[in-house]
Scaffold this motif. Structure first.
Motif, PDB file in Angstrom:
ATOM      1  N   SER A 126       0.862  -1.189   0.000  1.00 56.16           N
ATOM      2  CA  SER A 126       0.000   0.000   0.000  1.00 56.16           C
ATOM      3  C   SER A 126       0.890   1.227   0.000  1.00 56.16           C
ATOM      4  O   SER A 126       2.118   1.135   0.085  1.00 56.16           O
ATOM      5  N   ASN A 127       0.264   2.399  -0.079  1.00 52.16           N
ATOM      6  CA  ASN A 127       1.020   3.650   0.074  1.00 52.16           C
ATOM      7  C   ASN A 127       0.805   4.254   1.452  1.00 52.16           C
ATOM      8  O   ASN A 127       1.038   5.431   1.671  1.00 52.16           O
ATOM      9  N   ILE A 128       0.361   3.436   2.386  1.00 53.75           N
ATOM     10  CA  ILE A 128       0.007   3.902   3.726  1.00 53.75           C
ATOM     11  C   ILE A 128       1.251   4.021   4.598  1.00 53.75           C
ATOM     12  O   ILE A 128       2.053   3.103   4.685  1.00 53.75           O
ATOM     13  N   LEU A 129       1.392   5.170   5.243  1.00 53.91           N
ATOM     14  CA  LEU A 129       2.331   5.363   6.335  1.00 53.91           C
ATOM     15  C   LEU A 129       1.491   5.664   7.562  1.00 53.91           C
ATOM     16  O   LEU A 129       0.646   6.563   7.544  1.00 53.91           O
ATOM     17  N   CYS A 130       1.700   4.915   8.634  1.00 53.62           N
ATOM     18  CA  CYS A 130       0.857   5.071   9.809  1.00 53.62           C
ATOM     19  C   CYS A 130       1.697   4.895  11.064  1.00 53.62           C
ATOM     20  O   CYS A 130       2.927   4.797  10.999  1.00 53.62           O
ATOM     21  N   GLY A 131       1.047   4.856  12.206  1.00 51.44           N
ATOM     22  CA  GLY A 131       1.746   4.626  13.450  1.00 51.44           C
ATOM     23  C   GLY A 131       2.284   3.209  13.524  1.00 51.44           C
ATOM     24  O   GLY A 131       1.790   2.296  12.852  1.00 51.44           O
ATOM     25  N   PRO A 132       3.319   2.978  14.331  1.00 51.52           N
ATOM     26  CA  PRO A 132       3.903   1.635  14.404  1.00 51.52           C
ATOM     27  C   PRO A 132       2.956   0.572  14.928  1.00 51.52           C
ATOM     28  O   PRO A 132       3.072  -0.595  14.557  1.00 51.52           O
ATOM     29  N   LEU A 133       1.994   0.945  15.785  1.00 56.12           N
ATOM     30  CA  LEU A 133       1.050  -0.054  16.289  1.00 56.12           C
ATOM     31  C   LEU A 133       0.137  -0.551  15.173  1.00 56.12           C
ATOM     32  O   LEU A 133      -0.082  -1.755  15.021  1.00 56.12           O
ATOM     33  N   GLU A 134      -0.400   0.391  14.385  1.00 51.10           N
ATOM     34  CA  GLU A 134      -1.285  -0.021  13.285  1.00 51.10           C
ATOM     35  C   GLU A 134      -0.509  -0.801  12.224  1.00 51.10           C
ATOM     36  O   GLU A 134      -1.011  -1.764  11.647  1.00 51.10           O
ATOM     37  N   ALA A 135       0.725  -0.364  11.948  1.00 51.25           N
ATOM     38  CA  ALA A 135       1.530  -1.060  10.933  1.00 51.25           C
ATOM     39  C   ALA A 135       1.852  -2.477  11.373  1.00 51.25           C
ATOM     40  O   ALA A 135       1.778  -3.417  10.571  1.00 51.25           O
ATOM     41  N   ALA A 136       2.223  -2.652  12.638  1.00 49.82           N
ATOM     42  CA  ALA A 136       2.534  -3.992  13.134  1.00 49.82           C
ATOM     43  C   ALA A 136       1.318  -4.893  13.041  1.00 49.82           C
ATOM     44  O   ALA A 136       1.415  -6.058  12.614  1.00 49.82           O
ATOM     45  N   LEU A 137       0.158  -4.390  13.440  1.00 49.03           N
ATOM     46  CA  LEU A 137      -1.067  -5.189  13.378  1.00 49.03           C
ATOM     47  C   LEU A 137      -1.393  -5.563  11.930  1.00 49.03           C
ATOM     48  O   LEU A 137      -1.650  -6.730  11.609  1.00 49.03           O
ATOM     49  N   ALA A 138      -1.376  -4.557  11.043  1.00 48.66           N
ATOM     50  CA  ALA A 138      -1.756  -4.806   9.651  1.00 48.66           C
ATOM     51  C   ALA A 138      -0.785  -5.763   8.975  1.00 48.66           C
ATOM     52  O   ALA A 138      -1.196  -6.738   8.324  1.00 48.66           O
ATOM     53  N   ASN A 139       0.512  -5.524   9.118  1.00 50.41           N
ATOM     54  CA  ASN A 139       1.489  -6.398   8.465  1.00 50.41           C
ATOM     55  C   ASN A 139       1.476  -7.800   9.052  1.00 50.41           C
ATOM     56  O   ASN A 139       1.741  -8.780   8.350  1.00 50.41           O
ATOM     57  N   GLY A 140       1.167  -7.903  10.353  1.00 52.02           N
ATOM     58  CA  GLY A 140       1.027  -9.223  10.947  1.00 52.02           C
ATOM     59  C   GLY A 140      -0.121  -9.999  10.328  1.00 52.02           C
ATOM     60  O   GLY A 140       0.027 -11.169   9.958  1.00 52.02           O
ATOM     61  N   VAL A 141      -1.266  -9.359  10.200  1.00 49.49           N
ATOM     62  CA  VAL A 141      -2.420 -10.015   9.576  1.00 49.49           C
ATOM     63  C   VAL A 141      -2.101 -10.374   8.125  1.00 49.49           C
ATOM     64  O   VAL A 141      -2.453 -11.464   7.649  1.00 49.49           O
ATOM     65  N   LEU A 142      -1.425  -9.478   7.411  1.00 49.51           N
ATOM     66  CA  LEU A 142      -1.025  -9.790   6.039  1.00 49.51           C
ATOM     67  C   LEU A 142      -0.172 -11.062   5.993  1.00 49.51           C
ATOM     68  O   LEU A 142      -0.362 -11.929   5.139  1.00 49.51           O
ATOM     69  N   ALA A 143       0.763 -11.172   6.945  1.00 54.77           N
ATOM     70  CA  ALA A 143       1.703 -12.295   6.930  1.00 54.77           C
ATOM     71  C   ALA A 143       1.037 -13.630   7.227  1.00 54.77           C
ATOM     72  O   ALA A 143       1.559 -14.681   6.847  1.00 54.77           O
ATOM     73  N   HIS A 144      -0.108 -13.594   7.925  1.00 58.33           N
ATOM     74  CA  HIS A 144      -0.800 -14.855   8.203  1.00 58.33           C
ATOM     75  C   HIS A 144      -2.226 -14.828   7.643  1.00 58.33           C
ATOM     76  O   HIS A 144      -3.134 -15.427   8.202  1.00 58.33           O
ATOM     77  N   SER A 145      -2.406 -14.145   6.521  1.00 55.36           N
ATOM     78  CA  SER A 145      -3.714 -14.163   5.872  1.00 55.36           C
ATOM     79  C   SER A 145      -4.039 -15.544   5.322  1.00 55.36           C
ATOM     80  O   SER A 145      -5.189 -15.848   5.048  1.00 55.36           O
ATOM     81  N   ASP A 146      -3.003 -16.331   5.119  1.00 58.96           N
ATOM     82  CA  ASP A 146      -3.235 -17.728   4.753  1.00 58.96           C
ATOM     83  C   ASP A 146      -2.175 -18.578   5.441  1.00 58.96           C
ATOM     84  O   ASP A 146      -1.743 -18.257   6.531  1.00 58.96           O
ATOM     85  N   GLU A 147      -1.729 -19.648   4.811  1.00 56.93           N
ATOM     86  CA  GLU A 147      -0.829 -20.613   5.443  1.00 56.93           C
ATOM     87  C   GLU A 147       0.539 -20.621   4.770  1.00 56.93           C
ATOM     88  O   GLU A 147       1.148 -21.661   4.571  1.00 56.93           O
ATOM     89  N   THR A 148       1.059 -19.437   4.460  1.00 56.63           N
ATOM     90  CA  THR A 148       2.297 -19.325   3.702  1.00 56.63           C
ATOM     91  C   THR A 148       3.517 -19.138   4.590  1.00 56.63           C
ATOM     92  O   THR A 148       4.631 -19.467   4.198  1.00 56.63           O
ATOM     93  N   ASP A 149       3.321 -18.593   5.793  1.00 60.56           N
ATOM     94  CA  ASP A 149       4.420 -18.177   6.649  1.00 60.56           C
ATOM     95  C   ASP A 149       5.112 -19.349   7.337  1.00 60.56           C
ATOM     96  O   ASP A 149       4.638 -20.481   7.311  1.00 60.56           O
ATOM     97  N   ASP A 150       6.242 -19.056   7.998  1.00 62.39           N
ATOM     98  CA  ASP A 150       7.036 -20.110   8.616  1.00 62.39           C
ATOM     99  C   ASP A 150       6.417 -20.604   9.920  1.00 62.39           C
ATOM    100  O   ASP A 150       5.444 -20.029  10.428  1.00 62.39           O
ATOM    101  N   SER A 151       6.981 -21.688  10.474  1.00 62.97           N
ATOM    102  CA  SER A 151       6.439 -22.274  11.703  1.00 62.97           C
ATOM    103  C   SER A 151       7.552 -22.954  12.486  1.00 62.97           C
ATOM    104  O   SER A 151       8.556 -23.394  11.922  1.00 62.97           O
ATOM    105  N   HIS A 152       7.343 -23.043  13.804  1.00 62.63           N
ATOM    106  CA  HIS A 152       8.311 -23.654  14.716  1.00 62.63           C
ATOM    107  C   HIS A 152       7.570 -24.761  15.463  1.00 62.63           C
ATOM    108  O   HIS A 152       6.828 -24.494  16.407  1.00 62.63           O
TER     109      HIS A 152
END
Length: 509
Positions: A126-152
């Motif tokens: 996106s072209n969004i620049l926002c506060g670090p709390l909103e960015a962390a939440l949004a990018n976190g949801v993006l990273a686990h929107s499906d089952e692509t991310d890593d796991s331990h």
């Protein structure tokens, strides 16, 4: 003699008297307070205390842990660990970018745009620049929107989807270097999974119905953000206190069939909470010096029989990022081994879908319940095995193509697939093994067992495989040129003097 004490008795106000307006009430309230001030506790009129309160003695686990965390921002990493961190950063960025095309990801971007704060941190694609709390939440949801991310597996957690968004958001807040970012990410992987392992991993989840994903990832995200903020040892102790207070997550997310709540519990919530913990402490907030010791402690509440020493076992020697899996296939973890097995059989034997009579897939009993005929394509085992048999491979696009779930050719093969929960494989958890048996029309039986999934620590993917997977996820969204620039920047992170050079490559113009 002193005058006798007289109780104050309020007088009734006649109906014909003046109206009780807001101004009259305020005036009366001021008079009453003035008349009774001598009877109020003196602390109500004193200045607030500026010195942090003294807590109980600091235990050896907290002492070692906080000291280690405080030195992480400047402590050099072994070259092999740096390279593994790059692979996981690239893999998570790819998950964030591909996740932007899915419903949870689109909702996360819309949320960040609607509630954006000070323009500090980036939201991927996106072209969004926002506060670090909103960015962390949004990018976190993006990273686990499906089952692509890593796991331990040992901790029952997904470190990258919370740790890396938290490190990125805090890193942008404090304009850290690429070296610093690598160290923050690695620390997050070191700290978060140790919580899941110490609590008990999959057994803890089964017994308590609490979700170790959210707890592990919350502490991991806090550690990464705290490292980006360069907190000292005492601040790290306060950071862990605030992370403990925000630890949450219940397995009720399994009832959400659209993956929104799962993305929040696994990634968005812990990433946001971790950054919040770091920013509060960096701003001067005090806390408890050792939330892991004493009767009113984290472990007393969550796992009284756990040994807190697990949090520091092997710190600085055994890096948990080396035990973290990168998925070859962009699907649910229980389906990784079956797809590996089917691909091996396809490569070893010559047969067509029409020659198949039946396919039997065996996985651990608990794993089978997660992926048995689910409505979402990327977590439906029978559907994905059918796609692999027809197309002989699986891409991000085909794994998420809901139209394929109604394709006649796919449905014909799906009808031949039977999924069975296997108690012997159940005993081998957290190792996710699978056995696939294919019966051909001529009576031939083909069998393949997979005990080390491609991408796990026991059978790691090469750098070339990680890049190929990432390109498959990034190019359809950002384009080939931008994909190449981003991959190159991640692989040369040590050369970046400011993490903003990297974050800009995640955004669109």
């Amino acid at each position: 003699m002193d005058a006798p004490h007289r109780s104050f008795v309020p007088m009734a106000v006649p109906n014909s008297g003046p109206e009780l307006t807001r101004r009259n009430l305020l005036a009366k309230g001021t008079w009453v307070l003035a008349g009774t001030a001598l009877h109020l506790p003196s602390y109500l009129f004193s200045e607030p205390q500026q010195t942090p309160s003294v807590s109980a003695p600091i235990g050896p686990v907290m002492q070692s842990l906080s000291t280690y965390m405080a030195s992480a921002a400047t402590r050099p990493l072994p070259p092999a660990i740096i390279e593994q961190a790059k692979d996981h950063i690239l893999d998570t960025f790819a998950a964030m970018i591909s996740g932007s095309q899915l419903p949870p990801g689109r909702a996360a971007i819309a949320f960040a745009e609607s509630y954006s704060g000070k323009p500090v941190a980036s939201v991927a694609t996106s072209n969004i620049l926002c506060g670090p709390l909103e960015a962390a939440l949004a990018n976190g949801v993006l990273a686990h929107s499906d089952e692509t991310d890593d796991s331990h597996s040992p901790s029952q957690s997904h470190p990258g989807c919370a740790v890396i968004p938290a490190a990125l958001a805090a890193g942008e807040q404090f304009s850290i270097s690429g070296h610093h970012f690598l160290r923050a990410v690695t620390l997050g992987y070191d700290i978060g999974p140790r919580f899941g392992v110490t609590l008990g991993g999959v057994d803890y989840q089964t017994e308590t119905h609490r979700d170790p994903h959210a707890t592990s990832e919350g502490f991991g995200a806090a550690a990464a953000a705290g490292c980006a903020a360069a907190l000292d040892a005492r601040q790290m102790r306060f950071l862990l206190d605030y992370a403990a207070q925000q630890s949450s997550g219940f397995t009720a997310w399994q009832r959400d069939t659209l993956h929104f709540e799962k993305a929040f519990v696994f990634a968005g919530m812990p990433a946001r909470n971790g950054v919040a913990s770091a920013l509060l402490v960096q701003a001067g907030w005090s806390g408890v010096d050792d939330v892991f010791s004493g009767p009113e402690s984290f472990f007393a509440a969550y796992a009284p029989h756990a040994n807190a020493k697990g949090l520091v076992d092997g710190l600085g020697e055994c890096y948990e990022i080396t035990r973290t899996n990168i998925k070859k296939w962009c699907v649910g973890s229980p389906i990784q081994a079956p797809l590996d097995a089917v691909q091996l059989l396809l490569n070893q034997h010559s047969f067509t879908p029409d020659q198949l009579r039946h396919v039997t897939v065996r996985v651990a009993t608990r794993e089978a319940s997660i992926v048995d005929n689910r409505p979402l394509p990327d977590i439906c085992l029978q559907h994905l095995v059918a796609v692999m048999l027809v197309e002989r491979t699986l891409t991000f696009r085909s794994a998420h193509d809901t139209a394929l779930m109604k394709d006649p050719a796919i449905l014909r093969q799906r009808a031949k697939v039977t999924l069975l929960g296997d108690e012997e494989l159940e005993k081998r958890l957290p190792a996710r093994e699978a056995t696939v048996e294919i019966l051909l029309n001529d009576g031939t039986v083909l069998t393949q067992h997979v005990d080390a999934v491609r991408g796990t620590a026991e059978n790691p993917m090469s750098r070339e495989e990680v890049i190929a997977k990432s390109r498959d996820l990034i190019e359809p969204v950002l384009g080939a040129a931008s994909s190449k620039l981003l991959i190159s920047a991640v692989l040369q992170l040590e050369q970046l003097t400011d993490i903003h050079h990297l974050s800009r490559l995640l955004r669109t113009s």
